[in-house]
Design an enzyme around this catalytic site. Sequence first.
Site: not given
Ligand SMILES: NC(=O)c1ccc[n+]([C@@H]2O[C@H](COP(=O)([O-])OP(=O)(O)OC[C@H]3O[C@@H](n4cnc5c(N)ncnc54)[C@H](OP(=O)(O)O)[C@@H]3O)[C@@H](O)[C@H]2O)c1
Length: 259
Positions: A165, A152
């Site tokens: 985070y 990120s």
């Molecule tokens: N969205 C943003 O603005 C943003 C910006 C920078 C970086 N990111 C990074 O991009 C990645 C994806 O994020 P996203 O935005 O797509 O968020 P998201 O839709 O909330 O997805 C996060 C996923 O991680 C899964 N997860 C969390 N803990 C877990 C565990 N212990 N075992 C297995 N699965 C687990 C969640 O599963 P559940 O559905 O079961 O909870 C969910 O599917 C993350 O690493 C996040 O930090 C996101």
Amino acid sequence: MSTTLPTSKASNQPPRKILVLGATSGIAEATCRIWAAQGASLFLVARNAEKLAAVAADLRTRGASYVDTAVADLDDTDKHPELLAHAVNSLTGMDIAYLAHGILGDQAEAEQNFNTAAQILYTNFMAPVSLLTWLANFCVQRRSGVLAVLSSVAGDRGRKSNYVYGSSKAGLSAFLAGLRNRVDREGVTVLTIKPGPTRTAMTAAMPKSEKFADVDSVAESIVSAIDKRRDVLYVPFQWQPIMFIIRNLPERIFKKLNL
Ligand SMILES: NC(=O)c1ccc[n+]([C@@H]2O[C@H](COP(=O)([O-])OP(=O)(O)OC[C@H]3O[C@@H](n4cnc5c(N)ncnc54)[C@H](OP(=O)(O)O)[C@@H]3O)[C@@H](O)[C@H]2O)c1
């Protein structure tokens, strides 16, 4: 675990074999939709069985040539070797591993309670390190593969609004830089993906989230960066110059800002 048999697709290239960890993430789902339309073979891992089955079914209808799944809590690092060996066996190899799972966590709570901070660090840093240790050695043995990992922009500098985070992602980015330095000469690509705020479930409750980046265009940039075997991707691209400025602001100014 559920399996669909490979189906033939009109293409000169064999389908790419892609392992997706955290496959129900909004960013991962959007990326997989593109790969499915290209006819890729996918092995999807997520902890929510119901959501995972829905994502897998959707990707099958979108053209994936093979979809297999495993339900796993990725915090359970002891089970990683068995899970990963099963995944690459199911795919009969692996061209790309895509690590997408992560939690934002509660910054205010983490400021008061070490266990909350430790959980954020474990899920976002320790679990990926465990997965990448196995995956990197697998790829080095075969002298091929791409390890694409969602870090990120928040990892580029600690800010008061989300430094727990952010520090988990800073650790992850540093680990990926060192891993790249080790395995690049072995024919293995490590891509550090640094999204800015993107519209997914993770950010839905944030103020002005409707102005965040569109997840499908973020996913397109990720697929393209993997295809070009890039090292680091800021997405959307404007986050690269923005973070350059933020990283270089003198501490005496930075510490006064409300970021
Ligand atoms: N969205 C943003 O603005 C943003 C910006 C920078 C970086 N990111 C990074 O991009 C990645 C994806 O994020 P996203 O935005 O797509 O968020 P998201 O839709 O909330 O997805 C996060 C996923 O991680 C899964 N997860 C969390 N803990 C877990 C565990 N212990 N075992 C297995 N699965 C687990 C969640 O599963 P559940 O559905 O079961 O909870 C969910 O599917 C993350 O690493 C996040 O930090 C996101």
